[in-house]
Scaffold this motif. Structure first.
Motif, PDB file in Angstrom:
ATOM      1  N   ARG A 200       0.814  -1.227   0.000  1.00 46.23           N
ATOM      2  CA  ARG A 200       0.000   0.000   0.000  1.00 46.23           C
ATOM      3  C   ARG A 200       0.843   1.271   0.000  1.00 46.23           C
ATOM      4  NH1 ARG A 200      -4.320  -2.684  -1.522  1.00 46.23           N
ATOM      5  NH2 ARG A 200      -5.746  -1.028  -0.973  1.00 46.23           N
TER       6      ARG A 200
ATOM      7  N   VAL B 119      -0.086   3.893  -3.104  1.00 43.34           N
ATOM      8  CA  VAL B 119      -1.463   4.370  -3.206  1.00 43.34           C
ATOM      9  C   VAL B 119      -1.533   5.773  -3.823  1.00 43.34           C
ATOM     10  CG1 VAL B 119      -2.528   2.982  -1.399  1.00 43.34           C
ATOM     11  CG2 VAL B 119      -1.354   5.111  -0.803  1.00 43.34           C
TER      12      VAL B 119
ATOM     13  N   ARG C  77     -13.773   6.098  -2.555  1.00 42.48           N
ATOM     14  CA  ARG C  77     -13.877   6.378  -1.127  1.00 42.48           C
ATOM     15  C   ARG C  77     -12.518   6.293  -0.440  1.00 42.48           C
ATOM     16  NH1 ARG C  77     -14.807   2.803   3.009  1.00 42.48           N
ATOM     17  NH2 ARG C  77     -15.025   1.163   1.463  1.00 42.48           N
ATOM     18  N   THR C  78     -11.744   5.292  -0.829  1.00 43.09           N
ATOM     19  CA  THR C  78     -10.433   5.119  -0.219  1.00 43.09           C
ATOM     20  C   THR C  78      -9.362   5.309  -1.287  1.00 43.09           C
ATOM     21  OG1 THR C  78     -10.583   2.763  -0.652  1.00 43.09           O
ATOM     22  CG2 THR C  78     -11.249   3.494   1.524  1.00 43.09           C
ATOM     23  N   LEU C  79      -8.112   5.342  -0.848  1.00 44.05           N
ATOM     24  CA  LEU C  79      -7.014   5.417  -1.799  1.00 44.05           C
ATOM     25  C   LEU C  79      -6.934   4.096  -2.566  1.00 44.05           C
ATOM     26  CD1 LEU C  79      -4.349   7.067   0.531  1.00 44.05           C
ATOM     27  CD2 LEU C  79      -5.846   8.186  -1.125  1.00 44.05           C
TER      28      LEU C  79
ATOM     29  N   ARG D 263      -3.688  13.371   1.519  1.00 45.35           N
ATOM     30  CA  ARG D 263      -4.084  12.006   1.848  1.00 45.35           C
ATOM     31  C   ARG D 263      -3.009  11.015   1.397  1.00 45.35           C
ATOM     32  NH1 ARG D 263      -9.830  10.892  -0.741  1.00 45.35           N
ATOM     33  NH2 ARG D 263      -9.476   8.796   0.069  1.00 45.35           N
TER      34      ARG D 263
ATOM     35  N   THR E  98       0.241  11.405   3.499  1.00 43.09           N
ATOM     36  CA  THR E  98       0.107  10.862   4.855  1.00 43.09           C
ATOM     37  C   THR E  98       0.156   9.339   4.842  1.00 43.09           C
ATOM     38  OG1 THR E  98      -1.289  12.737   5.404  1.00 43.09           O
ATOM     39  CG2 THR E  98      -1.321  10.883   6.928  1.00 43.09           C
ATOM     40  N   SER E  99      -0.617   8.731   3.935  1.00 46.08           N
ATOM     41  CA  SER E  99      -0.665   7.267   3.944  1.00 46.08           C
ATOM     42  C   SER E  99       0.672   6.659   3.564  1.00 46.08           C
ATOM     43  CB  SER E  99      -1.766   6.770   3.008  1.00 46.08           C
ATOM     44  OG  SER E  99      -3.013   6.888   3.649  1.00 46.08           O
TER      45      SER E  99
ATOM     46  N   MET F  18       2.960   6.954   6.508  1.00 45.72           N
ATOM     47  CA  MET F  18       2.609   6.040   7.596  1.00 45.72           C
ATOM     48  C   MET F  18       2.983   4.601   7.263  1.00 45.72           C
ATOM     49  SD  MET F  18       1.560   7.751  10.132  1.00 45.72           S
ATOM     50  CE  MET F  18       0.829   6.477  11.161  1.00 45.72           C
TER      51      MET F  18
ATOM     52  N   PHE G  90       5.381   2.555   9.522  1.00 48.72           N
ATOM     53  CA  PHE G  90       4.991   1.268  10.112  1.00 48.72           C
ATOM     54  C   PHE G  90       6.058   0.217   9.823  1.00 48.72           C
ATOM     55  CE2 PHE G  90       0.057   1.826  10.142  1.00 48.72           C
ATOM     56  CZ  PHE G  90       0.174   2.580  11.284  1.00 48.72           C
TER      57      PHE G  90
ATOM     58  N   TYR H  53      -5.803   7.409  10.204  1.00 45.74           N
ATOM     59  CA  TYR H  53      -5.843   7.945   8.844  1.00 45.74           C
ATOM     60  C   TYR H  53      -5.422   6.891   7.828  1.00 45.74           C
ATOM     61  CZ  TYR H  53      -5.925  12.008   5.777  1.00 45.74           C
ATOM     62  OH  TYR H  53      -6.262  12.924   4.827  1.00 45.74           O
ATOM     63  N   VAL H  54      -4.271   6.267   8.090  1.00 48.79           N
ATOM     64  CA  VAL H  54      -3.739   5.346   7.080  1.00 48.79           C
ATOM     65  C   VAL H  54      -4.523   4.043   7.044  1.00 48.79           C
ATOM     66  CG1 VAL H  54      -1.938   4.379   8.586  1.00 48.79           C
ATOM     67  CG2 VAL H  54      -1.648   4.307   6.115  1.00 48.79           C
TER      68      VAL H  54
ATOM     69  N   ARG I 280      -7.666   3.664   7.671  1.00 51.42           N
ATOM     70  CA  ARG I 280      -8.959   3.908   7.054  1.00 51.42           C
ATOM     71  C   ARG I 280      -8.814   4.119   5.551  1.00 51.42           C
ATOM     72  NH1 ARG I 280      -9.965   8.130   9.424  1.00 51.42           N
ATOM     73  NH2 ARG I 280     -10.775   7.170  11.286  1.00 51.42           N
ATOM     74  N   ASP I 281      -7.749   4.783   5.160  1.00 54.86           N
ATOM     75  CA  ASP I 281      -7.653   5.234   3.774  1.00 54.86           C
ATOM     76  C   ASP I 281      -6.887   4.278   2.870  1.00 54.86           C
ATOM     77  OD1 ASP I 281      -8.671   7.197   2.209  1.00 54.86           O
ATOM     78  OD2 ASP I 281      -7.009   8.586   2.442  1.00 54.86           O
ATOM     79  N   ALA I 282      -6.027   3.448   3.438  1.00 52.46           N
ATOM     80  CA  ALA I 282      -5.139   2.664   2.571  1.00 52.46           C
ATOM     81  C   ALA I 282      -5.232   1.157   2.786  1.00 52.46           C
ATOM     82  CB  ALA I 282      -3.687   3.120   2.763  1.00 52.46           C
ATOM     83  N   SER I 283      -6.061   0.679   3.739  1.00 49.16           N
ATOM     84  CA  SER I 283      -6.189  -0.768   3.931  1.00 49.16           C
ATOM     85  C   SER I 283      -6.955  -1.390   2.769  1.00 49.16           C
ATOM     86  CB  SER I 283      -6.933  -1.084   5.230  1.00 49.16           C
ATOM     87  OG  SER I 283      -6.192  -0.651   6.333  1.00 49.16           O
TER      88      SER I 283
ATOM     89  N   GLN J 253     -10.220  -0.739   7.560  1.00 52.91           N
ATOM     90  CA  GLN J 253     -10.831   0.581   7.427  1.00 52.91           C
ATOM     91  C   GLN J 253     -11.666   0.966   8.648  1.00 52.91           C
ATOM     92  OE1 GLN J 253     -12.806   0.196   3.656  1.00 52.91           O
ATOM     93  NE2 GLN J 253     -10.870  -0.048   2.579  1.00 52.91           N
TER      94      GLN J 253
END
Lengths: 314, 671
Positions: free
Chosen positions: A57, A60, A67-69, A89, A92-93, A96, A100, B627-628, B630-633, B639
């Motif tokens: 991911r 992305v 709705r989502t990336l 968005r 940030t993802s 993260m 992680f 944030y991540v 919810r948006d990238a899973s 999410q």
């Protein structure tokens, strides 16, 4: 008369990426479109010679109306898509995801690209506290699905564990594993069809494993080393390289790469010989080789010792 | 495929017999049978064996039930029979919580695993005390022990904590896996250490529920109990009611079901034609009841319109959302209705094969459904000519093996194919490429039963019930601090206050602290939200969710931080581990909540670790993690994995010395 092979003509689709119109052939992914535009898109589990699994991911992008990336590596470009690759968005993802991974696995041997992305996205793994101590040998392999010791929160869990050295060809340092599935794909359907390893367990305790964690000599492994060829973090490494790194003699700045053809059989695989101090220390194959697509067999990848044994008594 | 088999010891006769019971005897040496002369000259198996790969989980269940664990020898035999590489088969076996891949402690024959529910609803009802007592009686969690007393004969007993077992109305629950017995899986609720002991020693109530006998073991407090006085209160009082037959028909008797109007809706569907059925569902504006609220007719229409054949329909009965038990009650009390509804779905979608994927933790419901499917087949309601019409349809029941994620529709499809229940990336959607790559529609139990009601009253009449945005009725699973927990059905539009009052209000007249709406993937709402209408649009406007219909009522004595620790443990345990945001995000969330909440009883660590930096820094970190994920899973698990914690922060139930974080996606209006 000479016949010229022409690809089936493909329709072109127009998408908009970061406000710019991009035209790509039908069936191309958003990643293809981004790269055609020269947009630096981080990837970890994606490789040109493997089927996209879209699990990391990190690639992305934001598609308007979604709705989502969406993972750009596997999402096909559709006409009229409006894509943003550098929105808040997305940034940030991506940050993260990298954070992680950097906080849970040892990414110090990851490729220069990965380290560049870690720096440019402002990744700070220390935000999660100090890393928890490594697990003992076999501890993570014995984890039962759906169970774990509840943490006290004073340390950040990692996949740290001892290196697995159980054969003469390569080592498995799963402390560096980010579970990108590439080695499983290369071992299985995308290249070797050996299926010696698979993803076992689940959740944070998911891991790359042979059946019941048997050693590689006991497993179906044929030592083609194609898993090493695709590993993005140095979790899988030839024993020769590992030994030199342990001894502190591995120095890429002193290495040269010589492209040649494997001497063993008639297939004619392209090989890149990594040479340090006039000694072959590693063999790889270029991803864009039409013969190998980056994959080799045990002889091509590990059978180079004879070059270096000039005298019988050695 | 060349398989390299690595086990030191071959499968035992009992293990082979268990596999052969499912797959039949091996036809050749190539598939693990005895060597025959012709095997040396010709390869057998091949495509045929590989084509049976989807039975992997069924076969693993057979071994687990017989031997108590999946030994390397048994796994090798399975690998040969199905042409699955052992590493891949191990990957599947080690994914599911009900399969054991580690040998029993030395000297013990693998015996029994007692899964004791300690999830949110049971926590509120005192699961920690129960677990402490289990430790005292049966040793530490996860250790093989031989209890003293008669009847154990050296067979080890292990107890372990379990995520929600779907008996939230009963206050405590256990699932007993007992290898080598006639009832290898039993559900027990409510549960005490004595009840476990009796069940293990064989002196408890008869194992399993004899079919054909009128004993639906529903609790009297479940409302729809068979001989319970408060049945009448539970079903919706309007024209539409999913619970109309619950407690009124014998779940084992097809005749009883037909006398209550059973199979009239399939007859009606056959008269309407597939498009007619889909039109009724569209007119009814039915939204899926599994949690995502997707319009049902769009799924059905996409599959029906897809020219690719064969197509499949799947009933998702893998009810695992903590706090949810509605599907279990429906399946235990009214199994024929689900069989009929899935047949209607198959007819509307143009499928000839339906799969009913039920979680492994529901042996009673599974037994009743299996009986219902067999009876339906015997009486011509399933088979080559359903109800005498030129419509062929059959149903196969598949059992899950302990994985919450298998309730996600694409993960469920992978599980049906005998794989790890890892969700697939969408698109392609199942309607284009689902089970075995074919067009597939997947719907939840409650959704399917709603279709029967739509056919009964007609689409427009159904749409007239409830609100314009949320039509029909909804089942609510009430548990926690209410005097009468159970399953309640209301027309959409009812307020949270009415639903709680319907179960007797907050028990003991105590003040309400919060309500967990929609399960672990849902949100906490405070007392100020009591007048919120429980509709899709009403909850959405308030930044809440209906989810699977969970209403877990918490009075002022309940420790919300302890519940949050359980919820975060749940998500870490149940994440499939495939994508980074969820795999690591659920871990980081659990660590963060542990720092904010402090240790809970029975767990290591003393004293509350200081939050990293400050509480404000922790909450900023939580915001980023949320944030991540919810948006990238990849899927809905990731999410929604942080929604409960984020809502608790907003309500000030945890991390109180900080306010002002603006959480994306959960903007609330006083909730």
């Amino acid at each position: 008369m000479t016949s010229v092979f022409l690809e089936t003509p493909r329709r072109l689709v127009d998408v908009e990426i970061d406000g710019q119109a991009v035209r790509v052939p039908e069936g191309a992914t958003l990643l293809d479109a981004c790269r055609a535009r020269g947009i630096d898109t981080p990837t970890l589990c994606y490789l040109e010679n493997l089927t996209p699994v879209n699990v990391c991911r990190v690639c992305v992008v934001e598609v308007e109306g979604s709705r989502t990336l969406v993972p750009s590596c596997s999402r096909t470009a559709e006409a009229g898509m409006n894509v943003h690759t550098d929105s808040e968005r997305v940034r940030t993802s991506r940050k993260m995801v990298l954070e992680f991974l950097a906080s849970s696995a040892d990414v110090s041997l990851a490729s220069a690209d990965v380290r560049r992305w870690i720096a440019s996205y402002g990744v700070d793994p220390s935000r999660y506290g100090s890393p928890a101590p490594d697990a003992g040998a076999g501890e993570r392999d014995a984890a039962r699905p759906g169970e774990h010791h509840a943490p006290a929160g004073d340390a950040a869990a990692t996949v740290g564990q001892p290196v697995k050295v159980d054969n003469e060809a390569y080592v498995r340092d799963y402390s560096r594993c980010i579970l990108c599935y590439k080695c499983v794909e290369a071992c299985g359907e995308d290249a070797q069809h050996t299926f010696a390893i698979a993803v076992a367990g689940r959740g944070f305790e998911a891991r790359i494993s042979t059946e019941y964690d048997v050693t590689l000599p006991d497993s179906a492994c044929v030592y083609c080393g194609n898993c090493i060829g695709v590993c993005p973090t140095g979790a899988l490494m030839p024993l020769s390289e590992y030994a030199m790194r342990q001894a502190g003699t591995w120095d890429e700045s002193r290495q040269t790469v010589t492209s040649t053809i494997c001497p063993y059989c008639g297939v004619g695989c392209n090989v890149d010989l990594h040479v340090q101090d006039n000694t072959i220390v590693k063999v790889t194959s270029p991803l864009d080789s039409e013969v190998t697509h980056g994959h080799l067999c045990v002889k091509g990848r590990f059978g180079f010792e004879f070059v270096q044994r000039r005298r019988r008594e050695e | 495929m060349d398989l390299r088999l690595t086990a030191k010891a071959a499968a035992t006769d009992a293990e082979r017999a268990a596999v052969d019971e499912v797959l039949g005897p091996p036809p050749s040496q190539w598939e693990g049978g005895a060597r025959r002369a012709q095997d040396a000259h010709q390869a057998f198996g091949g495509h045929a064996a590989r084509g049976r790969r989807h039975q992997l989980i069924t076969v693993l269940h057979a071994i687990q039930d017989k031997a108590g664990w999946i030994s390397p020898g048994a796994l090798d035999y399975v690998a040969e029979r199905l042409t699955v590489p052992p590493a891949e088969a191990f990957g599947v076996a080690s994914f599911y919580a009900m399969f054991r891949t580690v040998p029993p402690a030395t000297g013990l024959s693998p015996g029994t695993v007692v899964h004791v529910c300690d999830d949110v609803a049971c926590q509120v009802a005192g699961a920690e005390a129960l677990c402490a007592e289990m430790t005292r009686r049966f040793g530490p969690e996860g250790a093989d022990r031989v209890p003293t007393g008669n009847g154990f004969h050296g067979a080890g007993v292990t107890w372990q904590r379990s995520p929600c077992l779907g008996k939230c109305d009963l206050g405590s629950a256990a699932l007993i896996q007992r290898a080598g017995t006639a009832a290898p899986r039993r559900d027990l609720a409510p549960v005490t250490p004595d009840a476990v002991r009796d069940a293990l020693a064989g002196s408890g109530p008869a194992a399993g529920v004899p079919l054909g006998v009128l004993v639906p073991q529903l609790s009297s407090r479940t409302g729809p109990g068979f001989a319970s006085p408060d049945i009448a209160a539970s079903p919706g009082s309007g024209p539409v009611s999913l619970l109309r037959r619950v407690g009124r028909v014998d779940p084992a008797s097809l005749g009883s079901y037909r006398a209550a109007g059973g199979y009239e809706m399939l007859r009606r569907a056959l008269r309407l034609g597939p498009q007619g059925v889909i039109r009724e569902v569209r007119d009814a504006k039915l939204a899926g009841r599994g949690g995502a609220a997707f319009p049902t007719h769009i799924k059905w229409d996409a599959v029906a319109a897809n020219p690719v054949r064969p197509k499949y329909v799947v009933c998702n009965a893998d009810e695992s959302e903590p706090g949810t038990f509605k599907d279990r009650v429906l399946m235990e009390a009214d199994p024929y209705a689900l069989v009929e509804a899935l047949t209607v779905m198959g007819y509307a979608c143009g499928a000839e094969q339906g799969y009913l994927y039920i979680r492994g933790e529901y042996p009673t419901a599974e037994g009743r459904l299996a009986h219902a499917v067999a009876m339906a087949r015997e009486h011509g309601f399933l088979g080559p000519r359903v109800m005498g019409e030129s419509f062929a349809f059959d149903i196969e029941i598949r059992r899950g093996a302990g994985a919450y994620i298998a309730g996600e529709e694409t993960a469920l499809i992978n599980s049906l194919e005998g794989k790890r229940a890892e969700p697939r990336n969408k698109p392609p959607f199942p309607a284009q490429s689902g089970l075995f790559g074919q067009p597939t529609a997947v719907n939840n139990v409650e959704t399917l039963l709603s279709v029967l009601e739509i056919l009964r009253v007609g689409g427009p009449a159904y749409a007239a019930v409830g609100t314009p945005g949320s039509t029909g009725t909804r089942l609510f699973c009430l548990s926690g601090c209410v005097p009468a927990p159970g399953l309640y059905e209301y027309d959409f539009g009812v307020t949270l206050r009415t639903v709680i009052d319907g179960a007797g209000g907050v028990a003991g007249g105590r003040p309400l602290q919060a309500v967990l709406l929609g399960g672990a993937a849902g949100v906490f709402v405070g007392p100020q939200a009591l007048d919120m209408p429980l509709t899709y649009e009403g909850t959405r406007a308030a930044g809440a969710t209906l989810g699977s219909g969970v209403v877990l009522v918490l009075d002022d004595t309940v420790s919300v931080p302890a519940l949050l620790r359980r919820i975060t443990r749940f998500f870490r345990d149940e994440s499939c581990g495939q994508c980074v945001p969820c795999r690591v995000g659920t871990v980081r969330q659990e660590e963060l909540v542990a720092r904010l909440a402090g240790p809970v009883s029975g767990e290591p660590g003393s004293g509350k670790p200081a939050p990293l930096g400050s509480v404000a820094a922790e909450l900023a970190l939580l915001k980023d993690i949320g944030y991540v994920t919810r948006d990238a899973s990849i899927c809905g698990l990731g999410q929604t994995a942080l929604s409960a914690v984020e809502s608790a922060v907003k309500l000030g139930l945890i991390g109180t010395d900080f306010t002002g974080t603006d959480f994306p996606g959960t903007d609330s209006q006083g909730v």
